[in-house]
Design an enzyme around this catalytic site. Structure first.
Site, PDB file in Angstrom:
ATOM      1  N   ARG A  77     -11.928   9.976  19.882  1.00 28.20           N
ATOM      2  CA  ARG A  77     -11.747   9.729  21.321  1.00 28.20           C
ATOM      3  C   ARG A  77     -11.728  11.036  22.098  1.00 28.20           C
ATOM      4  O   ARG A  77     -12.345  11.157  23.154  1.00 28.20           O
ATOM      5  CB  ARG A  77     -10.444   8.958  21.580  1.00 28.20           C
ATOM      6  CG  ARG A  77     -10.561   7.501  21.193  1.00 28.20           C
ATOM      7  CD  ARG A  77      -9.225   6.860  21.114  1.00 28.20           C
ATOM      8  NE  ARG A  77      -8.494   7.350  19.938  1.00 28.20           N
ATOM      9  CZ  ARG A  77      -7.532   6.695  19.327  1.00 28.20           C
ATOM     10  NH1 ARG A  77      -7.141   5.553  19.802  1.00 28.20           N
ATOM     11  NH2 ARG A  77      -6.946   7.179  18.252  1.00 28.20           N
ATOM     12  N   LEU A 107     -16.297   3.642   9.465  1.00 28.69           N
ATOM     13  CA  LEU A 107     -16.111   4.917  10.172  1.00 28.69           C
ATOM     14  C   LEU A 107     -14.710   4.981  10.767  1.00 28.69           C
ATOM     15  O   LEU A 107     -14.445   4.442  11.841  1.00 28.69           O
ATOM     16  CB  LEU A 107     -17.167   5.066  11.279  1.00 28.69           C
ATOM     17  CG  LEU A 107     -18.630   4.876  10.847  1.00 28.69           C
ATOM     18  CD1 LEU A 107     -19.572   4.964  12.048  1.00 28.69           C
ATOM     19  CD2 LEU A 107     -19.024   5.892   9.793  1.00 28.69           C
ATOM     20  N   ARG A 146      -2.486  -2.068  -3.619  1.00 23.66           N
ATOM     21  CA  ARG A 146      -3.670  -1.236  -3.462  1.00 23.66           C
ATOM     22  C   ARG A 146      -3.559  -0.072  -4.451  1.00 23.66           C
ATOM     23  O   ARG A 146      -2.571   0.651  -4.473  1.00 23.66           O
ATOM     24  CB  ARG A 146      -3.715  -0.669  -2.044  1.00 23.66           C
ATOM     25  CG  ARG A 146      -4.893   0.210  -1.883  1.00 23.66           C
ATOM     26  CD  ARG A 146      -4.859   1.041  -0.647  1.00 23.66           C
ATOM     27  NE  ARG A 146      -6.225   1.433  -0.345  1.00 23.66           N
ATOM     28  CZ  ARG A 146      -6.684   1.627   0.865  1.00 23.66           C
ATOM     29  NH1 ARG A 146      -5.902   1.440   1.888  1.00 23.66           N
ATOM     30  NH2 ARG A 146      -7.921   1.984   1.046  1.00 23.66           N
ATOM     31  N   ASN A 189       0.867  -1.175   0.000  1.00 24.86           N
ATOM     32  CA  ASN A 189       0.000   0.000   0.000  1.00 24.86           C
ATOM     33  C   ASN A 189       0.904   1.226   0.000  1.00 24.86           C
ATOM     34  O   ASN A 189       1.451   1.615   1.023  1.00 24.86           O
ATOM     35  CB  ASN A 189      -0.893  -0.033   1.248  1.00 24.86           C
ATOM     36  CG  ASN A 189      -1.885   1.103   1.265  1.00 24.86           C
ATOM     37  OD1 ASN A 189      -1.875   1.972   0.405  1.00 24.86           O
ATOM     38  ND2 ASN A 189      -2.756   1.095   2.262  1.00 24.86           N
ATOM     39  N   GLU A 214      -8.406  -4.586   5.234  1.00 26.99           N
ATOM     40  CA  GLU A 214      -8.225  -4.259   3.818  1.00 26.99           C
ATOM     41  C   GLU A 214      -7.075  -5.062   3.201  1.00 26.99           C
ATOM     42  O   GLU A 214      -7.157  -5.484   2.050  1.00 26.99           O
ATOM     43  CB  GLU A 214      -7.994  -2.756   3.660  1.00 26.99           C
ATOM     44  CG  GLU A 214      -9.274  -1.989   3.953  1.00 26.99           C
ATOM     45  CD  GLU A 214      -9.099  -0.485   3.926  1.00 26.99           C
ATOM     46  OE1 GLU A 214      -8.271   0.018   4.699  1.00 26.99           O
ATOM     47  OE2 GLU A 214      -9.807   0.173   3.159  1.00 26.99           O
ATOM     48  N   HIS A 251     -12.994   3.106  -0.423  1.00 25.17           N
ATOM     49  CA  HIS A 251     -12.984   2.097   0.650  1.00 25.17           C
ATOM     50  C   HIS A 251     -13.571   0.774   0.150  1.00 25.17           C
ATOM     51  O   HIS A 251     -14.123  -0.003   0.932  1.00 25.17           O
ATOM     52  CB  HIS A 251     -13.826   2.541   1.872  1.00 25.17           C
ATOM     53  CG  HIS A 251     -13.245   3.671   2.657  1.00 25.17           C
ATOM     54  ND1 HIS A 251     -14.026   4.659   3.195  1.00 25.17           N
ATOM     55  CD2 HIS A 251     -11.968   3.945   3.008  1.00 25.17           C
ATOM     56  CE1 HIS A 251     -13.261   5.529   3.841  1.00 25.17           C
ATOM     57  NE2 HIS A 251     -12.006   5.102   3.742  1.00 25.17           N
TER      58      HIS A 251
END
Ligand code: AMP
Length: 404
Positions: free
Chosen positions: A287, A210, A92, A7, A386, A181
């Site tokens: 967070r 998300l 990717r 990737n 992924e 995605h």
């Protein structure tokens, strides 16, 4: 088969060596700061402490690929004796335009088409192409496969991918919804069917990826039928720093009112908006927002409530698109880890047959049902993977070619 997953970003290269026969990760790592000085290399081996980190200068991607090949074939710290043990490399590729509907064996012709698609993803595709070239240098005889972020969404019907602008803009410039995605949505929708014990052909699911970037996809019988990201990954729901969908006239208004250039305004929409911008630049990390929300911080409440509202709106609209959903699945950093966010979203969907099970939502780990057994729409949280999706798609391509 051992598949090396690559990737490549413009200044980084993430890699993972996967044994697809038993879906296990052999080793993984990262080459950071390629081409900008201060390079750093990370190498982690599953079940072994022989992995290491060290500073290595990476003037370009070729040097980064050399470093990772050296690490994984090293007689002391390596995990394969020779690169010939690697059956294929899965790359990717962010944008396949409408040219690629599935993972594809890379040939010189395919490389040309990926280059053509660079126009649509100028920050990503050139780095992806560089990654392929660098791997071919050290593994000229190994099969290279391109796995596209956009491919899974090529099943969108025309009415879902067209924008309400002159049709010739689509014909001449390819301006349409592409969606992103794709690897995650494909993998998680398959896992959703599997955990339900159903054939994917019989499942209507809404996958909520998300993370820092975020998108929601309506999947009908294994096919993406609508998705929230659009022509670019800026569209759709509010994200960490991205604005999501907005009235295009706002761009014009911001240029006029702030006196900033169009490029500067686009920078604001990509990097200073979303949860970060809404919270008054407090944080893009959910967070921090959640903690401040719990303390009653007004800016955090504003950002969090708006974020949840938009997610609920998309899920509701995709329920209508699907004519009712069997499952809603939460995945990626926020979707997998934030039980409070899942609860806030699901509580607002009660009227549509969603009954969260607080106990299952709060406790437990990994892939699981988090709605009540009698919930009309089942709710799951399933970790996305992924890299595994890329590795499995790579093997599929080789099987179709009779090479695996
Ligand atoms: P990703 O892009 O999928 O790696 O997701 C990254 C995001 O996940 C971070 O920006 C955090 O906002 C979010 N995240 C990670 N862990 C948690 C958690 N325990 N609770 C809430 N959000 C989290």
């Amino acid at each position: 088969m051992k598949v090396l997953v690559i990737n490549c970003g413009s200044s980084s290269l993430k890699y993972r060596l996967i044994e697809t026969d038993n879906k296990s990760v052999i080793c993984k790592g990262l080459c950071e700061r390629i081409g900008i000085g201060g390079g750093h290399f990370k190498y982690e081996i599953t079940g072994s402490d022989k992995g290491y980190e060290k500073d290595i200068e990476f003037p370009d991607h070729n040097v980064a690929v050399d470093a990772l090949i050296k690490a994984i074939t090293d007689p002391d710290t390596g995990v394969v004796a020779d690169v010939s043990e690697i059956g294929a490399v899965g790359h990717r590729i962010v944008h396949g335009g409408d040219k690629f509907t599935e993972a594809t064996l890379i040939t010189p012709d395919v490389m040309d088409i990926i280059e053509e698609c660079s126009d649509l993803a100028p920050l990503h595709n050139p780095a992806n192409i560089q990654g392929i070239r660098s791997c071919l240098k050290v593994m000229p005889d190994t099969a290279m496969v391109g796995v596209f972020d956009t491919a899974f969404h090529q099943t969108l019907p025309e009415k879902a991918y067209l924008y309400g602008i002159p049709y010739e803009c689509y014909e001449k410039y390819g301006i349409r919804k592409y969606g992103f995605h794709g690897m995650s949505h494909e993998y998680v929708s398959k896992e959703t069917a599997a955990i339900m014990g159903k054939d994917i052909k019989d499942v209507k699911s809404i996958i909520c990826h998300l993370g820092n970037g975020a998108s929601i996809t309506a999947v009908d019988g294994g096919k993406s039928v609508d998705t929230s990201m659009g022509y670019t990954p800026l569209d759709g729901i509010i994200m960490g720093t991205r604005c999501g969908s907005l009235d295009p006239e706002i761009v014009h208004a911001l240029v006029e009112k702030t006196g900033k250039s169009l490029d500067d305004v686009m920078h604001i929409l990509n990097f200073e908006s979303g949860v970060y911008g809404l919270s008054g630049y407090m944080s893009s990390d959910m967070r921090d927002i959640r903690d401040a929300y719990r303390e009653g911080n007004e800016a955090a409440i504003r950002a969090y409530d708006t974020y949840i509202y938009v997610i609920v709106k998309y899920i509701g609209s995709y329920m209508a698109v699907l004519g009712g959903a069997d499952a809603i699945t939460f995945t990626a950093g926020i979707g997998e880890n934030s039980s409070s966010l899942r609860k806030h979203v699901c509580d607002r969907l009660k009227g549509l047959g969603v009954e969260i099970d607080d106990e299952a939502n709060e406790n437990g780990k990994g892939a699981r049902l988090i709605s009540r057994e009698d919930s009309k729409v089942k709710v799951y949280t399933i970790p996305t993977d992924e890299e595994m999706s890329i590795a499995l798609s790579t093997v599929e391509v080789l099987k179709k070619q009779g090479k695996a």
